[in-house]
Write a protein that holds these residues in place. Structure first.
Motif, PDB file in Angstrom:
ATOM      1  N   SER A  72      34.345  43.011  34.827  1.00  0.00           N
ATOM      2  CA  SER A  72      34.076  42.654  36.217  1.00  0.00           C
ATOM      3  C   SER A  72      34.088  41.154  36.477  1.00  0.00           C
ATOM      4  CB  SER A  72      32.735  43.241  36.668  1.00  0.00           C
ATOM      5  OG  SER A  72      31.681  42.697  35.907  1.00  0.00           O
TER       6      SER A  72
ATOM      7  N   PHE B   9      40.299  37.200  38.766  1.00  0.00           N
ATOM      8  CA  PHE B   9      40.731  37.082  40.159  1.00  0.00           C
ATOM      9  C   PHE B   9      39.823  36.190  41.000  1.00  0.00           C
ATOM     10  CE2 PHE B   9      43.164  41.380  40.226  1.00  0.00           C
ATOM     11  CZ  PHE B   9      44.254  40.757  39.654  1.00  0.00           C
ATOM     12  N   SER B  10      38.642  35.848  40.498  1.00  0.00           N
ATOM     13  CA  SER B  10      37.747  35.023  41.315  1.00  0.00           C
ATOM     14  C   SER B  10      38.413  33.709  41.683  1.00  0.00           C
ATOM     15  CB  SER B  10      36.433  34.768  40.580  1.00  0.00           C
ATOM     16  OG  SER B  10      36.640  33.988  39.419  1.00  0.00           O
TER      17      SER B  10
ATOM     18  N   ALA C  69      39.401  35.463  44.980  1.00  0.00           N
ATOM     19  CA  ALA C  69      38.752  36.709  45.398  1.00  0.00           C
ATOM     20  C   ALA C  69      37.592  37.036  44.465  1.00  0.00           C
ATOM     21  CB  ALA C  69      39.761  37.854  45.413  1.00  0.00           C
TER      22      ALA C  69
ATOM     23  N   HIS D 146      35.013  38.491  45.183  1.00  0.00           N
ATOM     24  CA  HIS D 146      34.497  39.812  45.539  1.00  0.00           C
ATOM     25  C   HIS D 146      35.342  40.944  44.967  1.00  0.00           C
ATOM     26  CE1 HIS D 146      37.399  38.375  48.388  1.00  0.00           C
ATOM     27  NE2 HIS D 146      37.426  39.476  49.100  1.00  0.00           N
ATOM     28  N   ALA D 147      36.513  40.643  44.425  1.00  0.00           N
ATOM     29  CA  ALA D 147      37.321  41.690  43.792  1.00  0.00           C
ATOM     30  C   ALA D 147      36.695  42.155  42.486  1.00  0.00           C
ATOM     31  CB  ALA D 147      38.740  41.185  43.535  1.00  0.00           C
ATOM     32  N   LYS D 148      35.919  41.276  41.840  1.00  0.00           N
ATOM     33  CA  LYS D 148      35.208  41.601  40.601  1.00  0.00           C
ATOM     34  C   LYS D 148      36.162  42.110  39.525  1.00  0.00           C
ATOM     35  CE  LYS D 148      31.644  40.714  40.591  1.00  0.00           C
ATOM     36  NZ  LYS D 148      31.111  39.330  40.488  1.00  0.00           N
ATOM     37  N   VAL D 149      37.142  41.279  39.198  1.00  0.00           N
ATOM     38  CA  VAL D 149      38.078  41.592  38.118  1.00  0.00           C
ATOM     39  C   VAL D 149      38.212  40.362  37.223  1.00  0.00           C
ATOM     40  CG1 VAL D 149      40.444  42.200  37.481  1.00  0.00           C
ATOM     41  CG2 VAL D 149      39.392  43.244  39.501  1.00  0.00           C
TER      42      VAL D 149
ATOM     43  N   ILE E 249      39.356  50.011  41.474  1.00  0.00           N
ATOM     44  CA  ILE E 249      39.915  48.663  41.389  1.00  0.00           C
ATOM     45  C   ILE E 249      41.138  48.646  40.480  1.00  0.00           C
ATOM     46  CG2 ILE E 249      39.468  46.317  40.586  1.00  0.00           C
ATOM     47  CD1 ILE E 249      38.159  46.931  43.219  1.00  0.00           C
TER      48      ILE E 249
ATOM     49  N   ARG F 158      44.300  49.490  42.076  1.00  0.00           N
ATOM     50  CA  ARG F 158      44.846  48.474  42.979  1.00  0.00           C
ATOM     51  C   ARG F 158      45.351  47.239  42.236  1.00  0.00           C
ATOM     52  NH1 ARG F 158      41.024  47.092  47.891  1.00  0.00           N
ATOM     53  NH2 ARG F 158      42.943  45.994  48.447  1.00  0.00           N
TER      54      ARG F 158
ATOM     55  N   LEU G 116      47.236  43.771  43.598  1.00  0.00           N
ATOM     56  CA  LEU G 116      46.511  42.501  43.546  1.00  0.00           C
ATOM     57  C   LEU G 116      47.287  41.472  42.729  1.00  0.00           C
ATOM     58  CD1 LEU G 116      42.901  43.912  43.016  1.00  0.00           C
ATOM     59  CD2 LEU G 116      43.797  42.843  45.091  1.00  0.00           C
TER      60      LEU G 116
END
Length: 390
Positions: free
Chosen positions: A87, A227-228, A233, A235-238, A271, A274, A278
């Motif tokens: 995450s 991805f932050s 992003a 909030h994508a938490k990847v 997630i 997606r 992304l």
């Protein structure tokens, strides 16, 4: 020297039942399970989240393959089997400290630096020992000091060296000469290398020769990204970990990291599904953010050059999206930020938040929209000039 792994991870041989199950999988035999408690395999998945959940400690294979293909566009040899999806990079730090450190062990972390590693290490009952970056027109790692720390009394309990490439908030990339020496020191002392490269793609005023540490083969290396920053992003938490290095160390690290990952299973299938879309958006987003931060940095230079008082300047930032303003050292950093709060309705982070070696610094984000950014800079200049009696 072989890398040390913690005693906290139970990587013992499987029991007879687990071994027999593994043999059946390798033989292509699908065993039924008397104790199967996965509701999605029994027609009970909700319509809002359909599908059958198949836990994979490293993250869904298709998502890792998509990520490996994306990363492979700029460098060869990215293996999806050496990727872990999770995450955030914060979670990655926690996993890696579990993997490498027992209570009372230590990791090396750069100073100045963002105070995240110390906090996570403390939660894991591990110490963070600082090594210094020095500024003399540009930031460099004090390699001699680093060697002294590793050779000193704390050396035997140091399990990992953390490098931020580029560092935050100094914006300094790891130089080629530094990289070679870091790998050498880690190899000599049996220390793993953790490379946080979330800001890597945001070059500002770089020197030649920068390169990612991801894929480093000379020593066991864990490269972190996500991805932050890449996608702007948070909030994508990847996030992800890429493991590389000598084959024996990598194999043992993967075996043990699988145990940790299997306990947490953080990656949502929603997630993961997606992830290809992304990733397709990532290059455009990185370019968009890069244009913003480089434009604001150029505006900052113009405003500082035009200020007749000349009391504020900016340290060279090679990459990232934050810079350090240098203000007169006669100003107390707390008083400066308090003056901004009360006089301008702005707050900020002074240099001591990042363990700067001396007084007189203020962090500045390059992300705001241009008009807001110029207002922020103007507010800092006005406040500094007023406090200095100009």
């Amino acid at each position: 020297m072989t890398v040390h792994f913690s005693r906290r991870v139970d990587a013992s041989a499987p029991n007879p039942i687990a071994a027999a199950e593994a043999d059946a999988r390798r033989a292509g035999v699908a065993l039924g399970r008397l104790n199967d408690s996965n509701p999605t395999r029994h027609g009970l998945a909700p319509a809002e989240v359909p599908g059958v959940y198949a836990a994979d400690p490293r993250g869904p294979r298709t998502a890792r393959e998509a990520l490996a293909a994306f990363l492979g566009r700029t460098r060869a040899g990215v293996d999806p089997e050496r990727l872990y999806l999770l995450s955030s990079t914060s979670e990655a730090y926690s996993w890696l400290i579990k993997l490498l450190c027992d209570a009372g062990d230590a990791v090396l972390a750069p100073k100045p630096g963002y105070p995240l590693i110390e906090s996570i290490a403390r939660l894991e009952c591990v110490d963070a020992i600082a090594y210094q970056l020095g500024f003399d027109g540009s930031w460099t790692i004090d390699l001699a000091e680093l060697a002294r720390i590793l050779d000193g009394p704390d050396g035997p309990r140091i399990r990992a060296l953390v490098v931020i490439n580029p560092n935050n908030p100094t914006g300094s990339y790891v130089k080629p000469v530094e990289r070679a020496r870091l790998v050498e020191l880690c190899r000599e002392h049996g220390v793993a290398l953790i490379a946080d490269e979330v800001f890597y793609d945001y070059a500002l005023e770089p020197f030649d020769g920068n390169a990612r540490l991801a894929g480093e083969r000379g020593v066991l290396t864990f490269a972190l990204d996500g991805f932050s920053k890449m996608l702007a992003a948070p909030h994508a938490k990847v996030g992800w970990i890429e493991v590389s290095g000598p084959r024996a160390d990598v194999d043992e690290a993967l075996r043990r990291l699988d145990v940790i990952a299997d306990d947490y299973l953080p990656m949502s299938d929603l997630i993961a599904g997606r992830l290809p879309a992304l990733l397709a958006a990532a290059s455009g987003q990185t370019a968009r953010v890069g244009e913003r931060v480089r434009g604001n940095l150029a505006a900052l230079h113009r405003m500082l050059d035009a200020d007749p008082a000349g009391l504020v300047d900016v340290l060279r930032a090679e990459g990232g999206w934050n810079v350090l303003l240098r203000v007169p050292a006669t100003l107390d950093e707390n008083e400066l930020v308090l003056a901004l709060i009360h006089g301008q309705g702005l707050t900020g982070q002074p240099g001591y938040f990042f363990d700067m070696a001396s007084n007189g610094y203020l962090a500045l984000s390059l992300l705001p929209e241009p008009e807001e950014f110029r207002r922020n800079v103007a507010a800092v200049l006005a406040t500094v000039n007023r406090m200095c009696g100009v």
